[in-house]
Design a protein around this motif. Structure first.
Motif, PDB file in Angstrom:
ATOM      1  N   GLY A  43      86.588  33.950  18.978  1.00  0.00           N
ATOM      2  CA  GLY A  43      86.619  35.422  18.909  1.00  0.00           C
ATOM      3  C   GLY A  43      85.232  36.018  19.098  1.00  0.00           C
ATOM      4  N   HIS A  44      84.266  35.363  18.489  1.00  0.00           N
ATOM      5  CA  HIS A  44      82.880  35.829  18.561  1.00  0.00           C
ATOM      6  C   HIS A  44      82.351  35.775  20.002  1.00  0.00           C
ATOM      7  CE1 HIS A  44      78.849  36.519  16.891  1.00  0.00           C
ATOM      8  NE2 HIS A  44      78.416  35.595  17.725  1.00  0.00           N
ATOM      9  N   THR A  45      82.610  34.679  20.683  1.00  0.00           N
ATOM     10  CA  THR A  45      82.117  34.567  22.065  1.00  0.00           C
ATOM     11  C   THR A  45      82.846  35.565  22.976  1.00  0.00           C
ATOM     12  OG1 THR A  45      83.592  32.674  22.434  1.00  0.00           O
ATOM     13  CG2 THR A  45      81.313  32.173  21.985  1.00  0.00           C
ATOM     14  N   ILE A  47      83.935  38.623  22.180  1.00  0.00           N
ATOM     15  CA  ILE A  47      83.375  39.987  22.073  1.00  0.00           C
ATOM     16  C   ILE A  47      81.942  40.063  22.606  1.00  0.00           C
ATOM     17  CG2 ILE A  47      84.931  40.707  20.221  1.00  0.00           C
ATOM     18  CD1 ILE A  47      82.679  40.411  18.220  1.00  0.00           C
ATOM     19  N   GLU A  48      81.219  38.969  22.505  1.00  0.00           N
ATOM     20  CA  GLU A  48      79.874  38.989  23.093  1.00  0.00           C
ATOM     21  C   GLU A  48      79.958  39.027  24.623  1.00  0.00           C
ATOM     22  OE1 GLU A  48      76.937  36.935  19.794  1.00  0.00           O
ATOM     23  OE2 GLU A  48      77.731  35.648  21.366  1.00  0.00           O
ATOM     24  N   GLU A  49      80.817  38.184  25.172  1.00  0.00           N
ATOM     25  CA  GLU A  49      80.875  38.085  26.628  1.00  0.00           C
ATOM     26  C   GLU A  49      81.528  39.306  27.274  1.00  0.00           C
ATOM     27  OE1 GLU A  49      82.506  34.340  27.849  1.00  0.00           O
ATOM     28  OE2 GLU A  49      80.934  33.207  26.828  1.00  0.00           O
ATOM     29  N   PHE A  52      79.299  42.847  24.427  1.00  0.00           N
ATOM     30  CA  PHE A  52      77.880  42.942  24.070  1.00  0.00           C
ATOM     31  C   PHE A  52      76.923  42.526  25.197  1.00  0.00           C
ATOM     32  CE2 PHE A  52      74.013  41.462  21.839  1.00  0.00           C
ATOM     33  CZ  PHE A  52      73.642  42.669  21.276  1.00  0.00           C
ATOM     34  N   TYR A  53      77.153  41.363  25.781  1.00  0.00           N
ATOM     35  CA  TYR A  53      76.240  40.891  26.825  1.00  0.00           C
ATOM     36  C   TYR A  53      76.172  41.858  28.022  1.00  0.00           C
ATOM     37  CZ  TYR A  53      75.958  36.270  24.473  1.00  0.00           C
ATOM     38  OH  TYR A  53      75.763  35.239  23.592  1.00  0.00           O
ATOM     39  N   PRO A  54      77.348  42.352  28.500  1.00  0.00           N
ATOM     40  CA  PRO A  54      77.250  43.310  29.624  1.00  0.00           C
ATOM     41  C   PRO A  54      76.411  44.535  29.257  1.00  0.00           C
ATOM     42  CG  PRO A  54      79.510  42.537  29.394  1.00  0.00           C
ATOM     43  CD  PRO A  54      78.757  42.016  28.206  1.00  0.00           C
ATOM     44  N   GLU A  74      75.099  28.574  27.102  1.00  0.00           N
ATOM     45  CA  GLU A  74      75.242  27.952  25.786  1.00  0.00           C
ATOM     46  C   GLU A  74      76.666  28.124  25.262  1.00  0.00           C
ATOM     47  OE1 GLU A  74      70.577  28.091  24.382  1.00  0.00           O
ATOM     48  OE2 GLU A  74      71.958  29.596  23.594  1.00  0.00           O
ATOM     49  N   HIS A  75      77.239  29.290  25.494  1.00  0.00           N
ATOM     50  CA  HIS A  75      78.657  29.476  25.120  1.00  0.00           C
ATOM     51  C   HIS A  75      79.532  28.457  25.845  1.00  0.00           C
ATOM     52  CE1 HIS A  75      78.656  33.957  23.621  1.00  0.00           C
ATOM     53  NE2 HIS A  75      77.817  33.188  22.954  1.00  0.00           N
ATOM     54  N   HIS A  76      79.206  28.243  27.098  1.00  0.00           N
ATOM     55  CA  HIS A  76      79.982  27.299  27.904  1.00  0.00           C
ATOM     56  C   HIS A  76      79.995  25.907  27.251  1.00  0.00           C
ATOM     57  CE1 HIS A  76      81.647  25.319  31.385  1.00  0.00           C
ATOM     58  NE2 HIS A  76      80.588  24.544  31.471  1.00  0.00           N
ATOM     59  N   HIS A 108      70.994  26.968  16.993  1.00  0.00           N
ATOM     60  CA  HIS A 108      69.940  27.250  17.976  1.00  0.00           C
ATOM     61  C   HIS A 108      70.257  28.531  18.762  1.00  0.00           C
ATOM     62  CE1 HIS A 108      67.505  26.792  21.637  1.00  0.00           C
ATOM     63  NE2 HIS A 108      68.630  26.974  22.288  1.00  0.00           N
ATOM     64  N   HIS A 109      71.510  28.621  19.172  1.00  0.00           N
ATOM     65  CA  HIS A 109      71.954  29.776  19.953  1.00  0.00           C
ATOM     66  C   HIS A 109      71.827  31.070  19.135  1.00  0.00           C
ATOM     67  CE1 HIS A 109      74.415  32.043  22.777  1.00  0.00           C
ATOM     68  NE2 HIS A 109      75.198  32.396  21.782  1.00  0.00           N
ATOM     69  N   VAL A 110      72.272  31.009  17.896  1.00  0.00           N
ATOM     70  CA  VAL A 110      72.223  32.164  16.995  1.00  0.00           C
ATOM     71  C   VAL A 110      70.777  32.626  16.793  1.00  0.00           C
ATOM     72  CG1 VAL A 110      72.430  32.748  14.535  1.00  0.00           C
ATOM     73  CG2 VAL A 110      74.404  31.833  15.763  1.00  0.00           C
ATOM     74  N   GLU A 112      68.243  32.299  18.812  1.00  0.00           N
ATOM     75  CA  GLU A 112      67.752  33.003  20.005  1.00  0.00           C
ATOM     76  C   GLU A 112      68.343  34.400  20.115  1.00  0.00           C
ATOM     77  OE1 GLU A 112      66.194  29.672  23.063  1.00  0.00           O
ATOM     78  OE2 GLU A 112      68.110  30.603  23.549  1.00  0.00           O
ATOM     79  N   GLU A 113      69.628  34.497  19.795  1.00  0.00           N
ATOM     80  CA  GLU A 113      70.254  35.820  19.856  1.00  0.00           C
ATOM     81  C   GLU A 113      69.577  36.774  18.876  1.00  0.00           C
ATOM     82  OE1 GLU A 113      74.812  35.189  21.403  1.00  0.00           O
ATOM     83  OE2 GLU A 113      74.487  35.232  19.253  1.00  0.00           O
ATOM     84  N   GLU A 114      69.465  36.323  17.637  1.00  0.00           N
ATOM     85  CA  GLU A 114      68.964  37.231  16.608  1.00  0.00           C
ATOM     86  C   GLU A 114      67.484  37.563  16.786  1.00  0.00           C
ATOM     87  OE1 GLU A 114      70.125  36.213  12.635  1.00  0.00           O
ATOM     88  OE2 GLU A 114      72.247  36.173  13.168  1.00  0.00           O
TER      89      GLU A 114
HETATM   90 FE   LIG Z   1      76.491  34.002  21.434  1.00  0.00          FE
END
Ligand SMILES: [Fe+2]
Ligand SMILES: [Fe+2]
Length: 151
Positions: A43-45, A47-49, A52-54, A74-76, A108-110, A112-114
Motif C-alpha cells: 500500500g505504501h509503495t 501511494i508513493e508511486e 507522491f513521487y510524481p 528500490e521499490h522494484h 536504507h530506502h526509508v 534516503e526518503e526521509e
Molecule cells: Fe519508498
C-alpha cells in the motif's frame, strides 16, 4: 495530514512490525506479521508511486529526478522479495535471513526518503503537501480494503 508526515508514520509502523517479527517465535504469528508487513509495504509503495513521487518529480530539479528514479528501483527490489514471501515457510531456516534482508533494504530506502527526498519535497509547500496527504490516505485505505477482500 501532510504527505511527508503520513509517509513517515507508515515508515514507523512497518519498522515496528519488523521488530515484532524479530521476537516472534510462533510460526503462525510470524506468518501473520509477515503478511501484515507485505500489505503495508504494498500500500505504501502504491501511494508513493502513484501520487507522491510524481509530485516530487514536478519540482523539475535534477536531484529530484535522480532520487525518484532510484526510489522506483528500490521499490522494484522490495517487490521482488515480497513476491517470494507467500512461498516461504516461517519455519524454514531461510525465513529469518530473507526477512532481515528485506528489513535492511527497507531501512536504507526509508532513510534516503526521509533525509533527502522529503526535505526536497518541502518545496511543494504546505497546502500541496496537505492535499497530497489526503489523496494518499484515501488511496491507501482503498488499497487495504481491496487486499483484505482478496485474502
Ligand atoms: Fe519508498
Ligand atoms: Fe516510503
Amino acid at each position: 495530514m501532510q504527505a511527508t508526515d503520513l509517509l513517515k508514520r507508515q515508515h514507523r509502523e512497518v519498522k515496528s512490525l519488523f521488530k515484532k517479527l524479530e521476537s516472534a517465535d510462533n510460526p503462525r504469528m510470524r506468518r501473520q506479521l509477515m503478511t501484515e508487513i507485505a500489505r503495508n509495504l504494498e500500500g505504501h509503495t502504491v501511494i508513493e508511486e502513484e501520487i507522491f513521487y510524481p509530485a516530487v518529480r514536478e519540482l523539475e530539479s535534477r536531484k529530484a529526478e535522480e532520487m525518484v528514479l532510484e526510489a522506483y528501483e528500490e521499490h522494484h527490489v522490495v517487490k521482488l522479495l515480497l513476491a517470494e514471501l507467500p512461498q516461504v515457510n516461517p519455519e524454514d531456516e531461510r525465513f529469518e535471513a530473507k526477512m532481515t534482508v528485506l528489513s535492511e533494504l527497507v531501512e536504507h530506502h526509508v532513510e534516503e526518503e526521509e533525509k533527502e527526498m522529503f526535505k526536497l519535497a518541502q518545496k511543494l509547500g504546505k497546502d500541496e503537501l496537505e492535499e497530497l496527504g489526503e489523496q494518499m490516505e484515501e488511496r491507501f485505505e482503498a488499497f487495504r480494503r481491496k487486499a483484505a477482500e482478496a485474502a
